[in-house]
Motif scaffolding. Structure first.
Motif, PDB file in Angstrom:
ATOM      1  N   ILE A  67       0.840  -1.200   0.000  1.00 43.62           N
ATOM      2  CA  ILE A  67       0.000   0.000   0.000  1.00 43.62           C
ATOM      3  C   ILE A  67       0.872   1.246   0.000  1.00 43.62           C
ATOM      4  CG2 ILE A  67      -1.587   1.377   1.427  1.00 43.62           C
ATOM      5  CD1 ILE A  67      -2.831  -1.372   2.325  1.00 43.62           C
ATOM      6  N   ILE A  68       1.890   1.260   0.843  1.00 45.97           N
ATOM      7  CA  ILE A  68       2.776   2.422   0.923  1.00 45.97           C
ATOM      8  C   ILE A  68       3.567   2.590  -0.362  1.00 45.97           C
ATOM      9  CG2 ILE A  68       4.780   3.406   2.120  1.00 45.97           C
ATOM     10  CD1 ILE A  68       3.662   2.011   4.691  1.00 45.97           C
ATOM     11  N   GLU A  69       4.111   1.507  -0.887  1.00 45.10           N
ATOM     12  CA  GLU A  69       4.903   1.567  -2.124  1.00 45.10           C
ATOM     13  C   GLU A  69       4.066   2.103  -3.286  1.00 45.10           C
ATOM     14  OE1 GLU A  69       7.958   1.429  -4.782  1.00 45.10           O
ATOM     15  OE2 GLU A  69       8.191   0.992  -2.659  1.00 45.10           O
ATOM     16  N   GLU A  70       2.807   1.689  -3.355  1.00 36.74           N
ATOM     17  CA  GLU A  70       1.940   2.163  -4.429  1.00 36.74           C
ATOM     18  C   GLU A  70       1.616   3.643  -4.271  1.00 36.74           C
ATOM     19  OE1 GLU A  70      -2.559   1.396  -6.034  1.00 36.74           O
ATOM     20  OE2 GLU A  70      -1.374  -0.361  -5.462  1.00 36.74           O
ATOM     21  N   ALA A  71       1.359   4.070  -3.041  1.00 29.66           N
ATOM     22  CA  ALA A  71       0.977   5.463  -2.792  1.00 29.66           C
ATOM     23  C   ALA A  71       2.167   6.409  -2.822  1.00 29.66           C
ATOM     24  CB  ALA A  71       0.255   5.579  -1.446  1.00 29.66           C
ATOM     25  N   ILE A  72       3.337   5.916  -2.424  1.00 32.39           N
ATOM     26  CA  ILE A  72       4.522   6.768  -2.291  1.00 32.39           C
ATOM     27  C   ILE A  72       5.721   6.042  -2.902  1.00 32.39           C
ATOM     28  CG2 ILE A  72       5.921   8.136  -0.676  1.00 32.39           C
ATOM     29  CD1 ILE A  72       3.456   7.518   1.324  1.00 32.39           C
ATOM     30  N   PRO A  73       5.820   6.018  -4.226  1.00 30.80           N
ATOM     31  CA  PRO A  73       6.941   5.318  -4.866  1.00 30.80           C
ATOM     32  C   PRO A  73       8.279   5.917  -4.420  1.00 30.80           C
ATOM     33  CG  PRO A  73       5.281   5.948  -6.485  1.00 30.80           C
ATOM     34  CD  PRO A  73       4.915   6.621  -5.194  1.00 30.80           C
ATOM     35  N   GLY A  74       9.277   5.059  -4.344  1.00 30.30           N
ATOM     36  CA  GLY A  74      10.611   5.533  -4.008  1.00 30.30           C
ATOM     37  C   GLY A  74      10.984   5.444  -2.547  1.00 30.30           C
ATOM     38  N   VAL A  75      10.050   4.980  -1.687  1.00 30.54           N
ATOM     39  CA  VAL A  75      10.423   4.806  -0.281  1.00 30.54           C
ATOM     40  C   VAL A  75      11.468   3.695  -0.190  1.00 30.54           C
ATOM     41  CG1 VAL A  75       8.228   5.622   0.658  1.00 30.54           C
ATOM     42  CG2 VAL A  75       8.530   3.184   0.180  1.00 30.54           C
ATOM     43  N   LYS A  76      12.272   3.746   0.849  1.00 33.44           N
ATOM     44  CA  LYS A  76      13.269   2.710   1.088  1.00 33.44           C
ATOM     45  C   LYS A  76      12.616   1.577   1.877  1.00 33.44           C
ATOM     46  CE  LYS A  76      16.953   6.131   1.292  1.00 33.44           C
ATOM     47  NZ  LYS A  76      17.996   6.735   2.148  1.00 33.44           N
ATOM     48  N   HIS A  77      13.255   0.413   1.844  1.00 35.07           N
ATOM     49  CA  HIS A  77      12.711  -0.759   2.519  1.00 35.07           C
ATOM     50  C   HIS A  77      13.783  -1.489   3.313  1.00 35.07           C
ATOM     51  CE1 HIS A  77       8.849  -0.738   0.321  1.00 35.07           C
ATOM     52  NE2 HIS A  77       9.569  -0.208  -0.640  1.00 35.07           N
ATOM     53  N   ALA A  78      13.418  -1.955   4.494  1.00 34.74           N
ATOM     54  CA  ALA A  78      14.252  -2.842   5.298  1.00 34.74           C
ATOM     55  C   ALA A  78      13.429  -4.088   5.594  1.00 34.74           C
ATOM     56  CB  ALA A  78      14.677  -2.157   6.598  1.00 34.74           C
ATOM     57  N   PHE A  79      14.100  -5.225   5.602  1.00 38.95           N
ATOM     58  CA  PHE A  79      13.417  -6.498   5.811  1.00 38.95           C
ATOM     59  C   PHE A  79      14.065  -7.273   6.939  1.00 38.95           C
ATOM     60  CE2 PHE A  79      12.617  -5.458   1.412  1.00 38.95           C
ATOM     61  CZ  PHE A  79      11.276  -5.734   1.277  1.00 38.95           C
ATOM     62  N   LEU A  80      13.244  -7.923   7.711  1.00 34.84           N
ATOM     63  CA  LEU A  80      13.691  -8.803   8.785  1.00 34.84           C
ATOM     64  C   LEU A  80      13.219 -10.209   8.441  1.00 34.84           C
ATOM     65  CD1 LEU A  80      15.035  -8.645  11.632  1.00 34.84           C
ATOM     66  CD2 LEU A  80      12.723  -8.578  12.555  1.00 34.84           C
ATOM     67  N   PRO A  81      14.133 -11.188   8.379  1.00 33.50           N
ATOM     68  CA  PRO A  81      13.693 -12.562   8.111  1.00 33.50           C
ATOM     69  C   PRO A  81      12.721 -13.037   9.185  1.00 33.50           C
ATOM     70  CG  PRO A  81      16.070 -12.385   7.903  1.00 33.50           C
ATOM     71  CD  PRO A  81      15.588 -11.088   8.495  1.00 33.50           C
ATOM     72  N   LYS A  82      11.768 -13.837   8.773  1.00 32.73           N
ATOM     73  CA  LYS A  82      10.712 -14.294   9.688  1.00 32.73           C
ATOM     74  C   LYS A  82      11.270 -14.987  10.928  1.00 32.73           C
ATOM     75  CE  LYS A  82       6.255 -16.594   9.639  1.00 32.73           C
ATOM     76  NZ  LYS A  82       5.250 -17.235   8.796  1.00 32.73           N
ATOM     77  N   HIS A  83      12.303 -15.808  10.765  1.00 35.18           N
ATOM     78  CA  HIS A  83      12.833 -16.543  11.923  1.00 35.18           C
ATOM     79  C   HIS A  83      13.440 -15.617  12.976  1.00 35.18           C
ATOM     80  CE1 HIS A  83      16.595 -16.329   9.545  1.00 35.18           C
ATOM     81  NE2 HIS A  83      17.178 -16.342  10.726  1.00 35.18           N
TER      82      HIS A  83
END
Length: 185
Positions: A67-83
């Motif tokens: 939702i955020i990516e679609e509304a505000i292209p160009g935001v940065k992303h950080a990911f945490l593995p599920k485990h």
């Protein structure tokens, strides 16, 4: 570790975990029904300071991210593995359950989509890599997401995620090589 960007998280417990691990301001989405008001705040933060979206590694977290990516292209992303986001008692998954070290590591590997060249991936590559249409596909996609630090996604969304985060063919091959090495163990 201090961040000029505002980190978007899902709730108050996530904010507490982020502030325990790093110095950063946060915006809380308060769930997966991201309001127009919240999107407006995120857009304003993106324009002024930049934004890092750091949501839980589960379906609602992926939905909020989309939702955020679609509304505000160009935001940065950080990911945490599920485990790394599972509660010690196994009762839930979320950023709030991660260690400070895991949070810092995830925030050190932030993706900025526009800074990377676009590599086009095909469905055939996903099939050949046993990432779709194979009994072990879901587990392989989860491990691939960890290696590439782009999070878990279903088969339908993987091509989009590879393009959004502009994964290079070299990164792709290194991640596949790592999967093959793990499979041999």
């Amino acid at each position: 570790m201090t961040f000029k960007e505002v980190i978007v998280v899902e709730g108050k417990d996530d904010t507490t975990a982020i502030r325990r691990a790093v110095q950063a301001d946060t915006i809380e989405t308060n769930g997966s029904a991201v309001s127009k008001e919240t999107l407006h705040k995120i857009k304003r933060a993106q324009d002024v300071r930049g934004v890092i979206v750091f949501t839980d590694p589960d379906y609602p977290g992926r939905r909020i991210r989309a939702i955020i990516e679609e509304a505000i292209p160009g935001v940065k992303h950080a990911f945490l593995p599920k485990h790394q986001a599972i509660a010690k008692n196994g009762s839930g998954v979320g950023i709030e359950h991660a260690t400070d070290e895991d949070i810092r590591a995830a925030l050190e590997h932030v993706y900025t989509p526009e800074d990377r060249p676009v590599a086009t991936f095909t469905q055939r590559q996903l099939i050949e890599a046993r990432l779709i249409g194979h009994p072990d596909a879901a587990a392989r996609r989860e491990r691939l997401g960890e290696h590439l630090q782009i999070g878990y996604t279903n088969g339908k969304q993987l091509l989009k995620r590879l393009d959004i985060f502009r994964v290079t063919q070299q990164e792709w091959q290194q991640a596949l090589d790592a999967l093959e090495q793990e499979d041999k163990k």
